[in-house]
Design a protein around this motif. Structure first.
Motif, short mmCIF file in Angstrom:
data_model
loop_
_atom_site.label_atom_id
_atom_site.label_comp_id
_atom_site.label_asym_id
_atom_site.label_seq_id
_atom_site.Cartn_x
_atom_site.Cartn_y
_atom_site.Cartn_z
N GLN A 76 -22.59 -39.35 -39.94
CA GLN A 76 -21.44 -38.51 -40.28
C GLN A 76 -21.05 -37.59 -39.13
OE1 GLN A 76 -21.45 -37.01 -44.59
NE2 GLN A 76 -23.56 -37.73 -44.35
N GLN A 77 -21.95 -37.44 -38.14
CA GLN A 77 -21.65 -36.57 -36.99
C GLN A 77 -20.94 -37.32 -35.87
OE1 GLN A 77 -22.44 -33.40 -37.64
NE2 GLN A 77 -23.35 -34.19 -39.54
N LEU A 78 -20.77 -38.64 -36.03
CA LEU A 78 -20.11 -39.43 -34.98
C LEU A 78 -18.68 -38.97 -34.80
CD1 LEU A 78 -21.43 -42.99 -35.95
CD2 LEU A 78 -22.16 -41.61 -33.99
N GLN A 79 -18.17 -39.17 -33.59
CA GLN A 79 -16.81 -38.74 -33.29
C GLN A 79 -16.07 -39.83 -32.53
OE1 GLN A 79 -17.06 -35.06 -31.15
NE2 GLN A 79 -17.86 -33.89 -32.90
N GLY A 80 -14.75 -39.70 -32.52
CA GLY A 80 -13.92 -40.59 -31.71
C GLY A 80 -14.06 -42.05 -32.09
N GLU A 81 -14.18 -42.92 -31.08
CA GLU A 81 -14.24 -44.36 -31.30
C GLU A 81 -15.47 -44.76 -32.11
OE1 GLU A 81 -13.33 -48.34 -31.27
OE2 GLU A 81 -12.08 -46.59 -30.80
N ALA A 82 -16.60 -44.05 -31.88
CA ALA A 82 -17.81 -44.37 -32.63
C ALA A 82 -17.60 -44.14 -34.13
CB ALA A 82 -18.98 -43.52 -32.12
N LEU A 83 -16.93 -43.05 -34.49
CA LEU A 83 -16.64 -42.78 -35.91
C LEU A 83 -15.72 -43.85 -36.48
CD1 LEU A 83 -16.83 -40.93 -38.38
CD2 LEU A 83 -14.89 -39.63 -37.47
N HIS A 84 -14.74 -44.27 -35.68
CA HIS A 84 -13.83 -45.32 -36.13
C HIS A 84 -14.58 -46.63 -36.37
CE1 HIS A 84 -10.12 -47.61 -36.50
NE2 HIS A 84 -10.59 -48.46 -35.60
N GLN A 85 -15.48 -46.96 -35.46
CA GLN A 85 -16.28 -48.19 -35.64
C GLN A 85 -17.16 -48.10 -36.88
OE1 GLN A 85 -18.41 -49.65 -32.15
NE2 GLN A 85 -16.83 -48.84 -30.79
N MET A 86 -17.72 -46.93 -37.13
CA MET A 86 -18.57 -46.76 -38.31
C MET A 86 -17.75 -46.93 -39.59
SD MET A 86 -19.58 -44.49 -40.91
CE MET A 86 -19.31 -42.80 -40.40
N GLN A 87 -16.55 -46.34 -39.64
CA GLN A 87 -15.69 -46.46 -40.82
C GLN A 87 -15.25 -47.91 -41.04
OE1 GLN A 87 -12.68 -43.66 -39.66
NE2 GLN A 87 -13.62 -41.96 -40.80
N ALA A 88 -15.07 -48.65 -39.95
CA ALA A 88 -14.63 -50.05 -40.06
C ALA A 88 -15.69 -50.95 -40.69
CB ALA A 88 -14.24 -50.57 -38.68
N LEU A 89 -16.93 -50.46 -40.77
CA LEU A 89 -18.00 -51.26 -41.39
C LEU A 89 -17.80 -51.40 -42.88
CD1 LEU A 89 -21.07 -49.66 -39.55
CD2 LEU A 89 -20.08 -51.91 -39.08
N TYR A 90 -17.02 -50.51 -43.47
CA TYR A 90 -16.90 -50.46 -44.92
C TYR A 90 -15.55 -50.98 -45.39
CZ TYR A 90 -21.04 -47.59 -44.42
OH TYR A 90 -22.30 -47.16 -44.10
N GLY A 91 -15.49 -51.34 -46.65
CA GLY A 91 -14.26 -51.85 -47.24
C GLY A 91 -14.53 -52.27 -48.67
N GLN A 92 -13.74 -53.19 -49.18
CA GLN A 92 -13.93 -53.65 -50.56
C GLN A 92 -15.27 -54.36 -50.73
OE1 GLN A 92 -10.59 -56.03 -51.73
NE2 GLN A 92 -9.26 -54.25 -52.07
#
Length: 769
Positions: free
Chosen positions: A8-24
């Motif tokens: 949850q402390q990730l920022q920038g591109e790393a945070l975006h990549q982490m969020q992209a791991l999830y979905g339906q």
């Protein structure tokens, strides 16, 4: 939960990549509210490729759903009402999605956890270790793309199942409507009162069913269109991934393989490439099967609209994609020798990177090898030739591809091929036979999917130069080196530039030299300046001038050097062969300067004490090395001169090693700049017993003290020659450049040795008798 806190402390591109791991497929809310529980489970203990592990995965799924439901029940109050509904919905959704394939849930969560861990580690190490290596980043991108493709394929599979279930129910209802219509038709035989009552009921029911069928037909059509759009998107991702792997990664591997022919690092990474190609083949095949099932459903229940054309186009496109994959992954794992001598055994290995995944080995294909000319290769790549014409005859040129269970590879090993004859084409201009290029063509045919698709695959080896005698090897190697170094990917066979920048050639020569020396000590900047001065007639004293100069193929190995009867490459290759066979340890020790001309040697030695010497390559002879040393001029007091011995060659070192020859010459004291010669060469001196054995023959035995006596005579005669030759510059002991020729002196020494040997040998014989 500790990892989720860090994530949850990730920022920038790393945070975006982490969020992209999830979905339906796995909502981020589930990860958040069950963080501690998720991180405490033994996901890695489940073997994803083992069907027997499905029960363990099913328990994990059930536990996850139960944990979600428990978490939902704990939510209370007005603020927790929506969360309670959402968590309950996620529990039902995960149960529905993964109940039939629980291993997919485990795969999904493992990927998420490993990706989070990687992102957290990268963020932690960024300040100390910097950005990840570009190669590693590229591989991460490829693997991440595969995960996206896997999830997309799983999603279309789920949607396809829903479509199938909906269509099956639609057909049932359609049959029900037909049944109602049949019942209405049969009412005419009933009494009017009863017929009216039943007709009203049946018509009402039929209206309801027909209304539902109308709505459901629209829904089914939308499902089909949505599914075709999803397949279109997946196909685009597959093409992008395939382009990345085949047009970049595989091409780079082939380029590394070609440079390995010049001594570059051995090409690695083929197993990684195979794993990627197999994943591609698996995903493409799954999507193709899904599209075909969609076609079958459309044929089973035709509905108005463009579906048939869309699916037909999708099927054609994805078939083209898998065809490109199969034909591109038929590669040569081990190239045939690029200098190919007739009547000589040689080997090669071809491999189909997707063979195991497509079960090609169930009906093992046969591979045939033929040798073709440059013109024939051009015609093949332009599809101007449908059959493989040959420019020669290769013996043992058929081989069956074998599947190796341990490595999962499908390959054909040609172990005993031999080129029986070759048919040469008409040469152009000054081109010699050692500049003519051929290639070995490997071809095969096989089918996949129960003969559903048939592939005819071909692949060309790197260019080969055919020779009939060992004397042609030197010039043939030059052709191969130039081609390997300067060939462009995707070229027309086998076009190479006629001119290249000098630094480009330096890189190729350095690569070749390092490989032959088996060490990291290659060609220094000074060495390369020396070579530039040799290669170019109008030499410059400024090394920077050479960086912008170009050298042509003719300058490299067609035109002789000024005043010599050999080319630049022939001279350089002679040096390489001499060093490789006899002087490699001394080069790696730094004992040989080598690339120094006579004037440079004189300038370097004149500032050093008498007896200082250096080793340099001969300018006048191929594969020769000479000793230059500084000594007093006996004819002029106080004057010092630099002397040069006539070059030693392979023939000389086959008789006596360089170290022993230096040991014999007592006037040589220090290796330039100031190292005592014994400190450098003593470890290479031949032990006395070996010296004794060296002078043994079948009829005569020379004992060690006799060798010492002869050696003393040699040294004495040599010193006398040195003293005498100082006063007469045209002495027979000097070559045309003022170099010493020790042959006459050594002939005298050998004659003395022979005279001394005979009585000693006779005496030995008489004592024995």
């Amino acid at each position: 939960m500790a990892m989720w806190i860090q994530a949850q402390q990730l920022q920038g591109e790393a945070l975006h990549q982490m969020q992209a791991l999830y979905g339906q497929h796995f909502p981020i809310e589930v990860r958040h509210y069950l963080a501690q529980w998720i991180e405490s489970q033994l996901w890695d203990s489940v073997e994803l490729d083992n069907p027997a592990e499905e029960a363990k995965a099913k328990r994990l799924l059930d536990n996850l759903v139960a944990e979600l439901q428990r978490k939902a029940q704990l939510q209370g109050g007005e603020d927790g009402f929506l969360l309670k509904i959402k968590l309950g919905h996620y529990a039902s959704q995960l149960k529905s999605t993964y109940d039939r394939c629980p291993l997919e849930l485990v795969r999904c969560i493992k990927h998420i956890l490993h990706s989070e861990q990687r992102l957290v580690q990268e963020a932690t190490n960024v300040s100390t270790e910097g950005a990840m290596d570009s190669l590693s980043q590229r591989h991460q991108q490829i693997n991440q793309a595969f995960e996206e493709l896997r999830l997309a394929t799983q999603e279309t599979e789920n949607e396809l199942r829903k479509l199938q279930h909906s269509q099956e129910y639609f057909i049932i209802q359609y049959q029900e409507n037909l049944r109602i219509q049949a019942q209405l038709s049969s009412l005419s035989s009933l009494p009017p009162a009863e017929r009216t009552q039943r007709e009203t009921t049946l018509q009402s029911k039929r209206a309801t069913v027909e209304a539902w069928l109308t709505r459901e037909a629209t829904t089914l059509q939308k499902y089909r269109l949505d599914l075709s759009e999803q397949h279109q998107k997946t196909l685009g991702l597959l093409r992008k991934q395939q382009t990345l792997i085949l047009d970049e990664e595989l091409i780079q591997w082939k380029r590394r393989q070609q440079l390995a022919g010049n001594g570059g690092p051995h090409e690695g990474g083929l197993d990684v490439l195979q794993s990627w190609c197999e994943k591609l083949a698996d995903l493409i095949w799954q999507n193709r099967q899904q599209i075909r099932r969609c076609e079958h459903l459309t044929q089973q229940l035709p509905l108005p609209g463009p579906m048939e054309e869309l699916l037909s186009k999708l099927n054609s496109d994805i078939t083209d994609v898998i065809s490109a994959l199969v034909t591109s992954t038929f590669i040569i794992e081990k190239q045939p020798p690029q200098v190919l001598k007739t009547q000589t055994k040689f080997a090669a290995t071809v491999r189909l990177l997707v063979g195991g995944k497509l079960n090609v080995h169930m009906n093992p294909p046969q591979v045939k090898a033929v040798i073709v000319s440059e013109q024939q290769a051009k015609a093949l790549l332009k599809n101007e030739s449908t059959h493989s014409e040959s420019s020669g005859e290769i013996l043992n040129n058929n081989c069956v591809m074998e599947y190796h269970q341990a490595t999962g590879t499908l390959s054909a090993h040609f172990r005993n091929m031999s080129l029986k004859r070759i048919k040469r084409s008409d040469r152009r201009g000054a081109e010699s036979v050692t500049e003519e290029k051929f290639t070995v063509l490997f071809e095969s045919q096989f089918s996949v999917g129960g003969n559903e698709l048939v592939f005819h695959v071909k692949t060309l080896s790197l260019p080969v130069v055919v020779i009939v005698h060992g004397s042609q090897d030197n010039n043939a190697t030059a052709t191969v080196l130039w081609d390997n170094a300067f060939a462009e990917p995707g070229r027309v066979p086998f076009v190479v530039p006629d001119k290249v920048l000098w630094p480009q050639l330096c890189e190729a020569l350095d690569m070749k030299y390092k490989a032959e020396m088996h060490s990291g000590r290659g060609l220094s900047e000074d060495n390369l300046v020396f070579l530039a001065q040799k290669a170019f007639t109008n030499s410059s004293n400024n090394p920077e001038d050479y960086r912008t100069m170009t050298i042509s193929w003719a300058q490299f190995n067609r035109e002789s050097l000024p005043g010599r009867n050999f080319t630049f490459w022939q001279w350089f290759d002679g040096v390489v062969e001499l060093m490789k066979k006899h002087l490699k340890p001394h080069w790696n020790d730094g004992a040989i300067l080598g690339f120094v001309n006579k004037q440079q040697a004189q300038d370097m030695l004149m500032s050093k004490p008498n007896g200082t010497f250096l080793l340099r390559f001969s300018d006048s002879e191929i594969g020769g090395i000479t000793i230059a040393w500084v000594a007093e001029n006996p004819n002029k007091s106080g004057e010092r001169l630099v002397w040069n011995l006539l070059p030693y060659t392979t023939k000389d070192f086959s008789i006596r090693s360089l170290a022993d020859r230096i040991s014999d010459l007592n006037h040589l004291l220090f290796l330039y700049p100031d190292r005592p010669k014994d400190e450098v060469f003593a470890k290479y001196y031949t032990p006395p017993l070996c010296m004794y054995q060296q002078y043994c023959s079948h009829q005569h035995i020379t004992v060690f003290f006799l060798y010492s006596m002869v050696n003393a005579v040699n040294t004495f005669l040599f010193l006398n020659v040195c003293l005498c030759s100082c006063s007469v510059r045209n002495d027979t002991m000097l070559d045309a450049d003022g170099d010493f020729d020790l042959e006459d002196t050594m002939d005298v020494a050998r004659h003395v040795e022979e005279l001394l040997r005979r009585p000693m040998a006779n005496q030995w014989s008489s004592q024995q008798s």
